[in-house]
Design a protein around this motif. Sequence first.
Motif, mmCIF file in Angstrom:
data_model
loop_
_atom_site.group_PDB
_atom_site.id
_atom_site.type_symbol
_atom_site.label_atom_id
_atom_site.label_comp_id
_atom_site.label_asym_id
_atom_site.label_seq_id
_atom_site.Cartn_x
_atom_site.Cartn_y
_atom_site.Cartn_z
ATOM 1 N N GLY A 204 0.778 -1.232 0.000
ATOM 2 C CA GLY A 204 0.000 0.000 0.000
ATOM 3 C C GLY A 204 0.803 1.271 0.000
ATOM 4 O O GLY A 204 0.341 2.295 -0.521
ATOM 5 N N CYS A 205 2.025 1.269 0.554
ATOM 6 C CA CYS A 205 2.800 2.501 0.642
ATOM 7 C C CYS A 205 4.262 2.177 0.889
ATOM 8 O O CYS A 205 4.625 1.034 1.183
ATOM 9 C CB CYS A 205 2.262 3.415 1.748
ATOM 10 S SG CYS A 205 2.477 2.732 3.414
ATOM 11 N N VAL A 206 5.087 3.210 0.764
ATOM 12 C CA VAL A 206 6.519 3.150 1.084
ATOM 13 C C VAL A 206 6.782 4.262 2.091
ATOM 14 O O VAL A 206 6.458 5.431 1.828
ATOM 15 C CB VAL A 206 7.395 3.321 -0.160
ATOM 16 C CG1 VAL A 206 8.869 3.212 0.210
ATOM 17 C CG2 VAL A 206 7.049 2.290 -1.223
ATOM 18 N N SER A 207 7.386 3.931 3.233
ATOM 19 C CA SER A 207 7.558 4.895 4.318
ATOM 20 C C SER A 207 9.035 5.100 4.625
ATOM 21 O O SER A 207 9.893 4.332 4.199
ATOM 22 C CB SER A 207 6.827 4.415 5.583
ATOM 23 O OG SER A 207 5.469 4.122 5.306
ATOM 24 N N ASN A 208 9.295 6.165 5.394
ATOM 25 C CA ASN A 208 10.640 6.501 5.895
ATOM 26 C C ASN A 208 11.658 6.594 4.754
ATOM 27 O O ASN A 208 12.725 5.976 4.791
ATOM 28 C CB ASN A 208 11.096 5.474 6.931
ATOM 29 C CG ASN A 208 10.242 5.492 8.177
ATOM 30 O OD1 ASN A 208 9.840 6.562 8.637
ATOM 31 N ND2 ASN A 208 9.924 4.317 8.705
ATOM 32 N N ILE A 209 11.327 7.382 3.743
ATOM 33 C CA ILE A 209 12.197 7.541 2.583
ATOM 34 C C ILE A 209 13.122 8.728 2.803
ATOM 35 O O ILE A 209 12.703 9.797 3.253
ATOM 36 C CB ILE A 209 11.375 7.754 1.296
ATOM 37 C CG1 ILE A 209 10.338 6.646 1.128
ATOM 38 C CG2 ILE A 209 12.280 7.811 0.077
ATOM 39 C CD1 ILE A 209 9.402 6.868 -0.032
ATOM 40 N N HIS A 210 14.392 8.534 2.477
ATOM 41 C CA HIS A 210 15.373 9.612 2.431
ATOM 42 C C HIS A 210 15.829 9.744 0.981
ATOM 43 O O HIS A 210 16.367 8.793 0.411
ATOM 44 C CB HIS A 210 16.562 9.324 3.351
ATOM 45 C CG HIS A 210 16.206 9.336 4.801
ATOM 46 N ND1 HIS A 210 15.618 8.255 5.421
ATOM 47 C CD2 HIS A 210 16.330 10.290 5.755
ATOM 48 C CE1 HIS A 210 15.417 8.535 6.697
ATOM 49 N NE2 HIS A 210 15.830 9.764 6.921
ATOM 50 N N TRP A 211 15.645 10.918 0.408
ATOM 51 C CA TRP A 211 15.881 11.103 -1.017
ATOM 52 C C TRP A 211 17.364 11.315 -1.295
ATOM 53 O O TRP A 211 18.033 12.121 -0.648
ATOM 54 C CB TRP A 211 15.053 12.276 -1.541
ATOM 55 C CG TRP A 211 13.596 12.039 -1.355
ATOM 56 C CD1 TRP A 211 12.771 12.624 -0.446
ATOM 57 C CD2 TRP A 211 12.796 11.090 -2.068
ATOM 58 N NE1 TRP A 211 11.501 12.115 -0.548
ATOM 59 C CE2 TRP A 211 11.488 11.172 -1.545
ATOM 60 C CE3 TRP A 211 13.052 10.197 -3.102
ATOM 61 C CZ2 TRP A 211 10.445 10.396 -2.017
ATOM 62 C CZ3 TRP A 211 12.015 9.412 -3.575
ATOM 63 C CH2 TRP A 211 10.730 9.517 -3.042
#
Length: 407
Positions: free
Chosen positions: A225-232
């Motif tokens: 459903g989602c992707v969390s805690n992303i650092h670009w």
Amino acid sequence: LWYWINPKARYAGLAVGAHVDDLLICNDRSPESQELMSRINKHLQFSELELPPFKYCGKMITATGPERASQVSDTLKEAAVTVDPTIPGYVADQRFYCLMLEPIKVPRGVDPLGDCPHLKKEFLSLLGALLWSVGSNHAIAYDVSHLAGETNQLTWQAVKDLSKGAQRAKDKAVILCFQATSKVSHLGDLAFVVWHDAAFQGERRGKTQGGYMIGMCPKIDITMGCVSNIHWITWWSGRLTRVVQSTFAAEPMAAHEAWQRASHLAALWQEFVMGFKPKIEGPGGPGFLPIHAFTDSMALKDHLYSPRHLILDRRLGALVSSLKDFVTQDGIKCRHVRTHFQLADALTKSVEPDLIVEVLSTGKVALQGEITKKPAQTVSQHATTSLVCEFRRARKRRKKELKMLKM
């Protein structure tokens, strides 16, 4: 920028950064790395990043955490992105740099090149400033990148679009967060996430635009459903290098640009951070982080996982075959998402970057769910009683009368 492999953990401490003799940052908090930093400080006399925020090459770097929340909370206000100052880590932005930018003021009814020779210099100056700001602001990437080739034949529309980009840089000021939002026990528990998109024959002169965004997050935070805690980590928006004849031909080119950059980053992580030597055969093997790619082209995803070769164009077939090699050798997993959840859509089209700003605030990207519909526009009473509306009603009544007479 230095890296140091911990002799006990067998992976690198990322990273020890030094600016001349003023700054020393290390994100490895193990006792071994702290002892190494103390020995470095004895000889080089560095100072850790303290208040006020540290400015470096047009970027403001601010340290956050429980002990500094009260001091830095005021500096993180008045931005399009919401930042929690109590989470330990660092944030970077260029808001003060973008506030100094001014739009180009031009007179009316004159030729931009013949009558205003100084306009080209002002255009290049503002374009260079905005291109530098793209390094920390995803929201203005398309507004600036698609104007990079307009300097030879400058038009009023290009000047207006660039002035709009400068205004958006002020209104959509973002802050890049590199904070400890999740606990990772080992550096191999991370993964790369990639969003890429293409716009076939865009709004200016029929050229095709491509773009991608690459980030890192824990493996457990990648769900259906989602992707969390992303650092670009990196992003790009620009013209594709080849002339394409369809939307399907543009999507593989944008995917190839994104996948080869993500594969290169994964190989660097494998060698320098995890400590594994690269293989002669190519990327992959132990220490190579998984890569998850997201596209809104169902045709591209079906061709990548199809056992048959259904493309007649030789150049396009070679490109799709190269993407298939990424899937089999590098282990890239491609997944289809709807256009409304495509994060890179604002990097290829002139749309409002609300989704990008929201993702930078929350570090979370939705992959499925219900689409929020825009509220219906209410027509004012003045519009219904205008002369144009009265004329249209009279014309409809006249048509009905003529039709009744013919019968």
